[in-house]
Design an enzyme around this catalytic site. Sequence first.
Site, PDB file in Angstrom:
ATOM      1  N   TYR A  95      44.946  37.835  36.292  1.00  2.23           N
ATOM      2  CA  TYR A  95      43.797  38.282  35.486  1.00  2.23           C
ATOM      3  C   TYR A  95      43.870  37.926  34.000  1.00  2.23           C
ATOM      4  O   TYR A  95      42.872  37.488  33.429  1.00  2.23           O
ATOM      5  CB  TYR A  95      43.542  39.786  35.716  1.00  2.23           C
ATOM      6  CG  TYR A  95      42.774  39.985  36.998  1.00  2.23           C
ATOM      7  CD1 TYR A  95      41.392  40.028  37.000  1.00  2.23           C
ATOM      8  CD2 TYR A  95      43.444  40.052  38.219  1.00  2.23           C
ATOM      9  CE1 TYR A  95      40.683  40.149  38.197  1.00  2.23           C
ATOM     10  CE2 TYR A  95      42.741  40.171  39.405  1.00  2.23           C
ATOM     11  CZ  TYR A  95      41.366  40.217  39.392  1.00  2.23           C
ATOM     12  OH  TYR A  95      40.668  40.315  40.572  1.00  2.23           O
ATOM     13  N   GLU A 137      41.747  45.788  44.588  1.00  5.22           N
ATOM     14  CA  GLU A 137      42.541  44.818  45.361  1.00  5.22           C
ATOM     15  C   GLU A 137      43.893  45.410  45.776  1.00  5.22           C
ATOM     16  O   GLU A 137      44.386  45.117  46.873  1.00  5.22           O
ATOM     17  CB  GLU A 137      42.704  43.521  44.546  1.00  5.22           C
ATOM     18  CG  GLU A 137      41.390  42.733  44.559  1.00  5.22           C
ATOM     19  CD  GLU A 137      41.193  41.757  43.411  1.00  5.22           C
ATOM     20  OE1 GLU A 137      42.205  41.303  42.821  1.00  5.22           O
ATOM     21  OE2 GLU A 137      40.030  41.444  43.089  1.00  5.22           O
TER      22      GLU A 137
HETATM   23  C1  HEM Z   1      35.652  34.185  43.850  1.00  5.51           C
HETATM   24  C2  HEM Z   1      34.369  36.906  40.072  1.00  5.51           C
HETATM   25  C3  HEM Z   1      39.002  37.070  38.648  1.00  5.51           C
HETATM   26  C4  HEM Z   1      39.939  33.445  41.706  1.00  5.51           C
HETATM   27  C5  HEM Z   1      34.924  34.954  42.983  1.00  5.51           C
HETATM   28  C6  HEM Z   1      33.505  35.230  43.109  1.00  5.51           C
HETATM   29  C7  HEM Z   1      33.140  35.969  42.051  1.00  5.51           C
HETATM   30  C8  HEM Z   1      34.328  36.178  41.229  1.00  5.51           C
HETATM   31  C9  HEM Z   1      31.757  36.502  41.757  1.00  5.51           C
HETATM   32  C10 HEM Z   1      32.604  34.731  44.246  1.00  5.51           C
HETATM   33  C11 HEM Z   1      32.655  35.708  45.394  1.00  5.51           C
HETATM   34  C12 HEM Z   1      31.772  35.286  46.557  1.00  5.51           C
HETATM   35  O1  HEM Z   1      32.096  34.272  47.167  1.00  5.51           O
HETATM   36  O2  HEM Z   1      30.794  35.977  46.842  1.00  5.51           O
HETATM   37  C13 HEM Z   1      35.521  37.209  39.368  1.00  5.51           C
HETATM   38  C14 HEM Z   1      35.577  38.085  38.212  1.00  5.51           C
HETATM   39  C15 HEM Z   1      36.886  38.138  37.812  1.00  5.51           C
HETATM   40  C16 HEM Z   1      37.641  37.285  38.703  1.00  5.51           C
HETATM   41  C17 HEM Z   1      34.387  38.796  37.597  1.00  5.51           C
HETATM   42  C18 HEM Z   1      37.535  38.893  36.661  1.00  5.51           C
HETATM   43  C19 HEM Z   1      37.176  40.119  36.304  1.00  5.51           C
HETATM   44  C20 HEM Z   1      39.666  36.072  39.325  1.00  5.51           C
HETATM   45  C21 HEM Z   1      41.043  35.686  39.103  1.00  5.51           C
HETATM   46  C22 HEM Z   1      41.292  34.629  39.936  1.00  5.51           C
HETATM   47  C23 HEM Z   1      40.081  34.397  40.707  1.00  5.51           C
HETATM   48  C24 HEM Z   1      41.988  36.379  38.122  1.00  5.51           C
HETATM   49  C25 HEM Z   1      42.578  33.831  40.064  1.00  5.51           C
HETATM   50  C26 HEM Z   1      43.112  33.184  39.054  1.00  5.51           C
HETATM   51  C27 HEM Z   1      38.839  33.327  42.547  1.00  5.51           C
HETATM   52  C28 HEM Z   1      38.749  32.365  43.619  1.00  5.51           C
HETATM   53  C29 HEM Z   1      37.519  32.589  44.255  1.00  5.51           C
HETATM   54  C30 HEM Z   1      36.893  33.666  43.539  1.00  5.51           C
HETATM   55  C31 HEM Z   1      39.800  31.327  43.990  1.00  5.51           C
HETATM   56  C32 HEM Z   1      36.944  31.852  45.486  1.00  5.51           C
HETATM   57  C33 HEM Z   1      35.881  30.896  45.141  1.00  5.51           C
HETATM   58  C34 HEM Z   1      36.340  29.498  44.831  1.00  5.51           C
HETATM   59  O3  HEM Z   1      37.461  29.103  45.175  1.00  5.51           O
HETATM   60  O4  HEM Z   1      35.523  28.747  44.270  1.00  5.51           O
HETATM   61  N1  HEM Z   1      35.402  35.558  41.834  1.00  5.51           N
HETATM   62  N2  HEM Z   1      36.778  36.748  39.628  1.00  5.51           N
HETATM   63  N3  HEM Z   1      39.125  35.280  40.302  1.00  5.51           N
HETATM   64  N4  HEM Z   1      37.712  34.087  42.522  1.00  5.51           N
HETATM   65 FE1  HEM Z   1      37.286  35.461  41.144  1.00  5.51          FE
END
Ligand code: HEM
Length: 382
Positions: A95, A137
């Site tokens: 994060y 989580e």
């Molecule tokens: C997917 C938001 C933090 C890695 C997503 C999605 C959202 C989101 C909206 C799409 C979910 C869907 O498919 O419906 C956020 C927010 C964060 C956050 C608001 C912080 C408050 C993180 C962190 C990581 C991360 C810290 C890792 C470094 C991913 C990955 C995906 C994902 C790998 C799958 C989509 C892809 O690979 O393109 N997140 N996220 N996220 N998030 Fe996060």
Amino acid sequence: MLSQETREIIKATVPVLEQHGTEITSVFYAHMFEEHPELLNVFNKTNQKLGRQQTALAQTVLAAAKHIDHLEAIIPNVNQIAHKHRALEIKPEHYPIVGENLIYAIKKVLGEAATPEIINAWTEAYSVIADVFIQMEAALYKEAEWQGFKPFKVVRVKDESAHIKSFVVEPVDGTQLKPVVAGQYITVKVHPEGDSNDMLRHYSICHTDVSQGLEFAVKRDVQGDVKGAVSNYLHDRVKEGDEILLSAPAGEFVVADTDRPLAFISGGVGMTPLMAMLHAQAAEGKDIKFIHSAYNRDEVAFKDEITSFHHKGNVQFYFNYSENAGRLSKEKLEKILTGEEEIYMCGSVGFMESLLAILDDMGVSRDHVHFEPFGPKMSITA
Ligand code: HEM
């Protein structure tokens, strides 16, 4: 707890973010991958190419900013995202990396308009939002059937339709799997030869019964010139006897207790989680309308299973073939639905958007509509 002053700054910056949201997240991704190339093992590069994930993150940041006085308003979305994060093995230590790079991008895009007060306010707000995700989580990691990615042997590969294959897998360590909740997905990790990174993708599970192995379905993803790296790899390269890595089942798109009859509406491979729900709910004697839209008959998956329901009076099937009959329309759905049903839908983002608009038009309350798009959900709900 955010101060009143911080909240006011956050709310005042929403219009600015709305204007620059996608640009900020584009800069954010480019910089984060430069600084942390190891994260290319986690993020979906096909989504990056198609700009899908850029929009999702931008919209989530905006949703959080709009609801900063009552963050619980975005909780259903946080829950859905937290399931995906857990399935991808996103951990608390990730994060701060996202936070630092997001702030870097806000500074870079807004330039002088990004005053120290604005930057401080967003740093504080990000930390509050991140904590909501981290806590949710943590609970999901606790309940997961196993931690991390575990090796599975592919015991059956079957062509289900022109572009959909199902894969049945069993744990290499011989452990007995627990029954799956209908509607959930597993996450596959592969590392195609010659590629520099691991690749992770979610695929819906076809059955709750895992006594003969865990079965999931994969559609070959091709969008213009962009070929889905993992779906094409699974279709072309993975054979019976091969090993693949899976993280534990995840997902909150599941049927809630209800006395109402059920309607399951799917487009293309969106049929998969609804097929699992169909098996589970039909066994409990529920009245179910199963409405499926495909391009033509060749594109319909699970034909053998559909046939097995033919003699069961409580399940009715409706097929729409768009090649000849056009898309599912209000007129068609009005002939099938009575307004009494609890509705579950799955398909592409475009399919979901069109169906939600039709159901709104029919006066169906969103309280009775549950959906899971193949693609970021926030791009529809925000
Ligand atoms: C997917 C938001 C933090 C890695 C997503 C999605 C959202 C989101 C909206 C799409 C979910 C869907 O498919 O419906 C956020 C927010 C964060 C956050 C608001 C912080 C408050 C993180 C962190 C990581 C991360 C810290 C890792 C470094 C991913 C990955 C995906 C994902 C790998 C799958 C989509 C892809 O690979 O393109 N997140 N996220 N996220 N998030 Fe996060």
